[in-house]
Design an enzyme around this catalytic site. Structure first.
Site, PDB file in Angstrom:
ATOM      1  N   LYS A  41       0.826  -1.209   0.000  1.00 31.01           N
ATOM      2  CA  LYS A  41       0.000   0.000   0.000  1.00 31.01           C
ATOM      3  C   LYS A  41       0.863   1.263   0.000  1.00 31.01           C
ATOM      4  CE  LYS A  41      -3.988  -2.089   2.245  1.00 31.01           C
ATOM      5  NZ  LYS A  41      -4.868  -2.092   3.423  1.00 31.01           N
ATOM      6  N   ALA A  57      -0.588   0.959   6.162  1.00 37.66           N
ATOM      7  CA  ALA A  57      -0.850   0.135   7.339  1.00 37.66           C
ATOM      8  C   ALA A  57      -1.897  -0.920   7.005  1.00 37.66           C
ATOM      9  CB  ALA A  57      -1.331   0.998   8.506  1.00 37.66           C
ATOM     10  N   ASP A  58      -1.816  -2.028   7.708  1.00 34.35           N
ATOM     11  CA  ASP A  58      -2.824  -3.074   7.568  1.00 34.35           C
ATOM     12  C   ASP A  58      -2.783  -3.955   8.808  1.00 34.35           C
ATOM     13  OD1 ASP A  58      -4.789  -4.886   6.547  1.00 34.35           O
ATOM     14  OD2 ASP A  58      -4.086  -4.425   4.528  1.00 34.35           O
ATOM     15  N   GLN A  59      -3.842  -4.739   8.963  1.00 36.38           N
ATOM     16  CA  GLN A  59      -3.952  -5.602  10.132  1.00 36.38           C
ATOM     17  C   GLN A  59      -4.458  -6.970   9.700  1.00 36.38           C
ATOM     18  OE1 GLN A  59      -7.149  -4.875  13.108  1.00 36.38           O
ATOM     19  NE2 GLN A  59      -5.463  -4.630  14.549  1.00 36.38           N
ATOM     20  N   GLY A  94       0.604  -4.101  10.932  1.00 36.40           N
ATOM     21  CA  GLY A  94       1.817  -3.763  10.205  1.00 36.40           C
ATOM     22  C   GLY A  94       1.760  -2.338   9.687  1.00 36.40           C
TER      23      GLY A  94
END
Length: 181
Positions: A41, A57-59, A94
Site C-alpha cells: 500500500k 498500514a494493515d492488520q 503492520g
C-alpha cells in the site's frame, strides 16, 4: 490515531489487489502478511506522490490456525464472534513508510486478545447496536465503545488492536525528521 497524536496527514486510497498479495504469501505467517500489505500500500501511493512520506498500514487476525478476513455480512460476523467466544486470537498490525517509491522502514506489532465467554443475548445486542460498521473490522468488533465488553484481557498495545503499531510509527517519523524529536 495519527490526528490525535498531532501528525498531519492526508488519506489516499492505495487501490491494491490485497487478494493477490495474500495468495502469494504464506497463510501461516499472519504477522508477515500484515507488514507485506502495509508495504504494498505504501509503495503504491509513494509511486504516485514523489517526495512525499507515505505511511501504509494493515492488520491481520490469526485464529484457530488460520487467517481471518473481514466478514461479508452481520450473519458472518455473528458466526465469527461466536466461534471466538472464550478463546484467544492474535492481531498483527503492520506499517510501512515509503518515500520516492521505496520502503524506508516497516514493522509489525502483535496483540494477544482473549475473548470472554459472553452470552448470546450480549452478542445480539452488540450486533444490533454496532450494525454494518463491524464489517469494516477484521475481527468483526471495535474495541472502542461497547466492543470492549467482548474481552477478558489483551496482552499488547492498545493502538495495535486498533490497527496500527503507533509507537514505532511515531519513532520512525521522528527519526526521518517528519516529526520534531
Amino acid at each position: 490515531m495519527l490526528e490525535n497524536a498531532g501528525v498531519p496527514f492526508a488519506v489516499q486510497v492505495a487501490d491494491v489487489d490485497e487478494d493477490a498479495v495474500k495468495v502469494r504469501h504464506d497463510p501461516a505467517d499472519a504477522a508477515g502478511l500484515a507488514v507485506e500489505l502495509a508495504r504494498v500500500k505504501a509503495l503504491a501511493v509513494s509511486r504516485r506522490e514523489p517526495n512525499a512520506w507515505v505511511l501504509g498500514a494493515d492488520q491481520t487476525l490469526a485464529f484457530d490456525g488460520g487467517l481471518i478476513s473481514k466478514a461479508g455480512s452481520l450473519g458472518e460476523a455473528r458466526d465469527r464472534l461466536s466461534a471466538m467466544r472464550g478463546k484467544a486470537h492474535h492481531l498483527h498490525s503492520g506499517a510501512a513508510l515509503a518515500r520516492d517509491g521505496r520502503i524506508v522502514w516497516s514493522g509489525v506489532d502483535t496483540a494477544a486478545v482473549q475473548v470472554r465467554d459472553f452470552s448470546d443475548a450480549f452478542l445480539d445486542a452488540y450486533l444490533a447496536r454496532e450494525g454494518d460498521g463491524l464489517l469494516s473490522s477484521v475481527g468483526s468488533y471495535k474495541l472502542e465503545g461497547m466492543g470492549s465488553q467482548l474481552f477478558e484481557r489483551i496482552n499488547g498495545d492498545y493502538f495495535t488492536v486498533l490497527g496500527m503499531p503507533l509507537w514505532p510509527v511515531l519513532a520512525e517519523l521522528r527519526r526521518v525528521g517528519v516529526l520534531v524529536a
